[in-house]
Design a protein around this motif. Structure first.
Motif, PDB file in Angstrom:
ATOM      1  N   LEU A 159      63.410  -8.639  -9.207  1.00 48.20           N
ATOM      2  CA  LEU A 159      63.788  -8.038  -7.960  1.00 48.20           C
ATOM      3  C   LEU A 159      62.555  -8.121  -7.120  1.00 48.20           C
ATOM      4  CD1 LEU A 159      65.580  -5.949  -6.312  1.00 48.20           C
ATOM      5  CD2 LEU A 159      64.290  -4.220  -7.452  1.00 48.20           C
ATOM      6  N   ILE A 160      62.975  -8.625  -5.873  1.00 45.52           N
ATOM      7  CA  ILE A 160      62.037  -8.736  -4.596  1.00 45.52           C
ATOM      8  C   ILE A 160      62.372  -7.807  -3.644  1.00 45.52           C
ATOM      9  CG2 ILE A 160      60.926 -10.403  -2.876  1.00 45.52           C
ATOM     10  CD1 ILE A 160      62.150 -12.626  -4.688  1.00 45.52           C
ATOM     11  N   THR A 161      61.409  -6.987  -3.261  1.00 46.64           N
ATOM     12  CA  THR A 161      61.771  -5.944  -2.445  1.00 46.64           C
ATOM     13  C   THR A 161      60.761  -6.092  -1.089  1.00 46.64           C
ATOM     14  OG1 THR A 161      61.982  -4.235  -4.178  1.00 46.64           O
ATOM     15  CG2 THR A 161      61.518  -3.385  -1.793  1.00 46.64           C
ATOM     16  N   ILE A 162      61.363  -6.556   0.021  1.00 47.63           N
ATOM     17  CA  ILE A 162      60.842  -6.573   1.275  1.00 47.63           C
ATOM     18  C   ILE A 162      60.649  -5.417   1.913  1.00 47.63           C
ATOM     19  CG2 ILE A 162      61.279  -7.770   3.521  1.00 47.63           C
ATOM     20  CD1 ILE A 162      61.244  -9.810   1.094  1.00 47.63           C
ATOM     21  N   SER A 163      59.490  -5.130   2.663  1.00 46.46           N
ATOM     22  CA  SER A 163      59.255  -4.123   3.180  1.00 46.46           C
ATOM     23  C   SER A 163      58.204  -4.204   4.499  1.00 46.46           C
ATOM     24  CB  SER A 163      58.163  -2.841   2.398  1.00 46.46           C
ATOM     25  OG  SER A 163      58.007  -1.612   2.866  1.00 46.46           O
ATOM     26  N   GLY A 164      58.303  -3.428   5.386  1.00 46.54           N
ATOM     27  CA  GLY A 164      57.689  -3.455   6.857  1.00 46.54           C
ATOM     28  C   GLY A 164      58.416  -2.724   7.813  1.00 46.54           C
ATOM     29  N   TYR A 165      57.541  -2.619   8.935  1.00 45.98           N
ATOM     30  CA  TYR A 165      58.069  -1.853  10.026  1.00 45.98           C
ATOM     31  C   TYR A 165      59.374  -2.328  10.456  1.00 45.98           C
ATOM     32  CZ  TYR A 165      53.138   0.068  11.016  1.00 45.98           C
ATOM     33  OH  TYR A 165      52.190   0.721  11.035  1.00 45.98           O
ATOM     34  N   PRO A 166      60.088  -1.726  11.147  1.00 48.98           N
ATOM     35  CA  PRO A 166      61.491  -2.078  11.791  1.00 48.98           C
ATOM     36  C   PRO A 166      61.190  -3.156  12.950  1.00 48.98           C
ATOM     37  CG  PRO A 166      60.769   0.154  12.601  1.00 48.98           C
ATOM     38  CD  PRO A 166      60.016  -0.177  11.331  1.00 48.98           C
ATOM     39  N   SER A 167      61.846  -4.277  12.885  1.00 47.53           N
ATOM     40  CA  SER A 167      61.876  -5.264  13.664  1.00 47.53           C
ATOM     41  C   SER A 167      60.578  -6.297  13.586  1.00 47.53           C
ATOM     42  CB  SER A 167      62.027  -4.875  15.279  1.00 47.53           C
ATOM     43  OG  SER A 167      63.311  -4.382  15.643  1.00 47.53           O
ATOM     44  N   SER A 168      59.847  -6.055  12.401  1.00 46.21           N
ATOM     45  CA  SER A 168      58.654  -6.893  12.237  1.00 46.21           C
ATOM     46  C   SER A 168      59.050  -8.245  11.633  1.00 46.21           C
ATOM     47  CB  SER A 168      57.934  -6.180  11.108  1.00 46.21           C
ATOM     48  OG  SER A 168      58.497  -5.875   9.837  1.00 46.21           O
ATOM     49  N   GLY A 169      60.164  -8.766  11.506  1.00 46.42           N
ATOM     50  CA  GLY A 169      60.395  -9.976  11.141  1.00 46.42           C
ATOM     51  C   GLY A 169      60.679 -10.096   9.625  1.00 46.42           C
ATOM     52  N   LYS A 170      61.420  -8.789   8.938  1.00 41.97           N
ATOM     53  CA  LYS A 170      61.596  -9.096   7.528  1.00 41.97           C
ATOM     54  C   LYS A 170      62.810  -9.888   7.266  1.00 41.97           C
ATOM     55  CE  LYS A 170      62.360  -4.545   7.358  1.00 41.97           C
ATOM     56  NZ  LYS A 170      62.029  -4.275   8.917  1.00 41.97           N
ATOM     57  N   THR A 171      63.633  -9.815   8.167  1.00 41.91           N
ATOM     58  CA  THR A 171      64.819 -10.906   7.831  1.00 41.91           C
ATOM     59  C   THR A 171      64.594 -12.231   7.890  1.00 41.91           C
ATOM     60  OG1 THR A 171      66.528  -9.045   8.558  1.00 41.91           O
ATOM     61  CG2 THR A 171      67.313 -11.308   8.593  1.00 41.91           C
ATOM     62  N   THR A 172      63.826 -12.635   8.832  1.00 44.61           N
ATOM     63  CA  THR A 172      63.225 -14.019   8.849  1.00 44.61           C
ATOM     64  C   THR A 172      62.624 -14.458   7.766  1.00 44.61           C
ATOM     65  OG1 THR A 172      63.084 -13.965  11.136  1.00 44.61           O
ATOM     66  CG2 THR A 172      61.808 -15.682  10.043  1.00 44.61           C
ATOM     67  N   ARG A 173      61.618 -13.300   7.093  1.00 45.14           N
ATOM     68  CA  ARG A 173      60.897 -13.779   5.914  1.00 45.14           C
ATOM     69  C   ARG A 173      61.983 -13.495   4.801  1.00 45.14           C
ATOM     70  NH1 ARG A 173      56.638 -16.062   8.111  1.00 45.14           N
ATOM     71  NH2 ARG A 173      55.498 -14.710   9.335  1.00 45.14           N
ATOM     72  N   ALA A 174      62.863 -12.873   4.467  1.00 44.94           N
ATOM     73  CA  ALA A 174      63.787 -12.695   3.508  1.00 44.94           C
ATOM     74  C   ALA A 174      64.665 -13.779   3.372  1.00 44.94           C
ATOM     75  CB  ALA A 174      64.676 -11.543   3.636  1.00 44.94           C
ATOM     76  N   ASN A 175      65.090 -14.561   4.740  1.00 44.11           N
ATOM     77  CA  ASN A 175      65.816 -15.807   4.683  1.00 44.11           C
ATOM     78  C   ASN A 175      64.791 -16.978   4.170  1.00 44.11           C
ATOM     79  OD1 ASN A 175      68.363 -15.161   5.437  1.00 44.11           O
ATOM     80  ND2 ASN A 175      67.646 -14.804   7.638  1.00 44.11           N
ATOM     81  N   GLN A 176      63.691 -16.972   4.453  1.00 42.78           N
ATOM     82  CA  GLN A 176      62.675 -17.994   4.120  1.00 42.78           C
ATOM     83  C   GLN A 176      62.582 -17.942   2.667  1.00 42.78           C
ATOM     84  OE1 GLN A 176      59.196 -17.011   6.693  1.00 42.78           O
ATOM     85  NE2 GLN A 176      59.405 -18.931   7.642  1.00 42.78           N
ATOM     86  N   ILE A 177      62.417 -16.926   1.883  1.00 42.89           N
ATOM     87  CA  ILE A 177      62.280 -16.509   0.486  1.00 42.89           C
ATOM     88  C   ILE A 177      63.621 -17.034  -0.146  1.00 42.89           C
ATOM     89  CG2 ILE A 177      62.178 -15.068  -1.500  1.00 42.89           C
ATOM     90  CD1 ILE A 177      60.241 -13.235   0.691  1.00 42.89           C
TER      91      ILE A 177
END
Length: 298
Positions: free
Chosen positions: A3-21
């Motif tokens: 399980l990989i949990t992505i965390s960060g401020y809103p609009s910090s680029g989490k979805t971009t990083r999730a897609n890269q992962i």
């Protein structure tokens, strides 16, 4: 599997990083050199669950959104899945809850902390044209309430940080964490108690009554022998050591009632012995034999 949990401020680029992962893991699994188990990569997000950004404007709506996210996590985590959870995950209590769910499934865990300055997040949020922007007051509130992950606590470890200026994710470290990282045993506090079968009380009564009758019959025939061999219905055979004195039916019946009373609680509430109660007939017989040996000796 992990399980990989992505965390960060809103609009910090989490979805971009999730897609890269997601893309990185897909490529690794499709590489001919990969010889591990057959795995699939699943990306779970607020968007995939149709959770609007407006849900974070109101505490009740946000609580319901987190509930929907956690339910989806529980549904999707599996031994053959690399699950990426792309959401705010900004509350450490929620991250701990997710961590415990992964531990129950004996999965590896990894937290990816996507870092961007508050001003950048506000700027990027204002420029979004996809309808997934936060209300300005909401984004300020979420940034203020954000509880930063820490590598010092077990539910955020291993913690991998991605800065806003980084072109790519730390792919090799993520791969190592999800394929070679340690698997923590389930937390005993989160394990559900094993319930007794529906006929457990009947079996308990039947086995103990048969043993009382068999003990009286054997003692009558063996002239106060201390080592008694019993054969019960169902081809159950056992031996027990009795004191070299006369044992009455009322005495055996009293201990039988005490033994059943002790185990009734386990039947109604689940095991009181953290999984050690075995309701198989042979094991019940041996437990009652041990109980009688201890109490008749007293």
């Amino acid at each position: 599997m992990a399980l990989i949990t992505i965390s960060g401020y809103p609009s910090s680029g989490k979805t971009t990083r999730a897609n890269q992962i997601f893309n990185f893991l897909q490529i690794k699994l499709q590489n001919p050199e990969y010889q591990g188990p057959n795995l699939k990569v699943v990306l779970l997000s607020d968007d995939s669950l149709d959770i609007p950004r407006a849900a974070y404007d109101d505490s009740k709506l946000e609580k319901a959104a987190r509930g929907a996210l956690f339910t989806a996590i529980q549904r999707l985590i599996a031994r053959d899945t690399l699950l990426i959870v792309d959401s705010l995950n900004y509350i450490k209590g929620f991250r701990y809850q997710v961590y415990c769910a992964a531990r129950e499934m004996k999965l590896r865990v990894c937290t990816v902390y996507v870092v961007a300055t508050p001003d950048l997040c506000r700027e990027w949020n204002s420029k979004r044209g996809d309808g997934h922007d936060y209300d300005p007051d909401t984004i300020d509130n979420l940034i203020m309430r954000y509880e930063e992950p820490s590598s010092m606590v077990r539910w955020d470890s291993p913690l991998l940080t991605v800065m806003w200026e980084d072109a790519d994710i730390p792919g090799p470290q993520i791969w190592e964490a999800v394929t070679l990282g340690s698997i923590k045993p389930p937390n005993s506090g989160t394990l559900s108690a094993a319930k007794a079968p529906t006929d457990a009380l009947h079996v308990l009564e039947q086995i103990t009554a048969s043993m009382v009758s068999a003990i009286l019959a054997e003692r009558s025939a063996s002239q106060l022998e201390t080592l008694v061999s019993l054969t019960l219905p169902g081809s159950i055979k056992l031996q027990l050591t009795l004191p070299s004195r006369h044992i009455t039916l009322s005495e055996l019946q009293r201990f039988k009632r005490q033994f059943i009373t002790v185990h009734k609680k386990a039947i109604t509430l689940g095991t009181t012995e953290k999984g050690a109660v075995d309701w198989e007939e042979n094991n019940i017989a041996h437990k009652f034999a041990t109980y009688l040996e201890d109490h008749l000796r007293a």
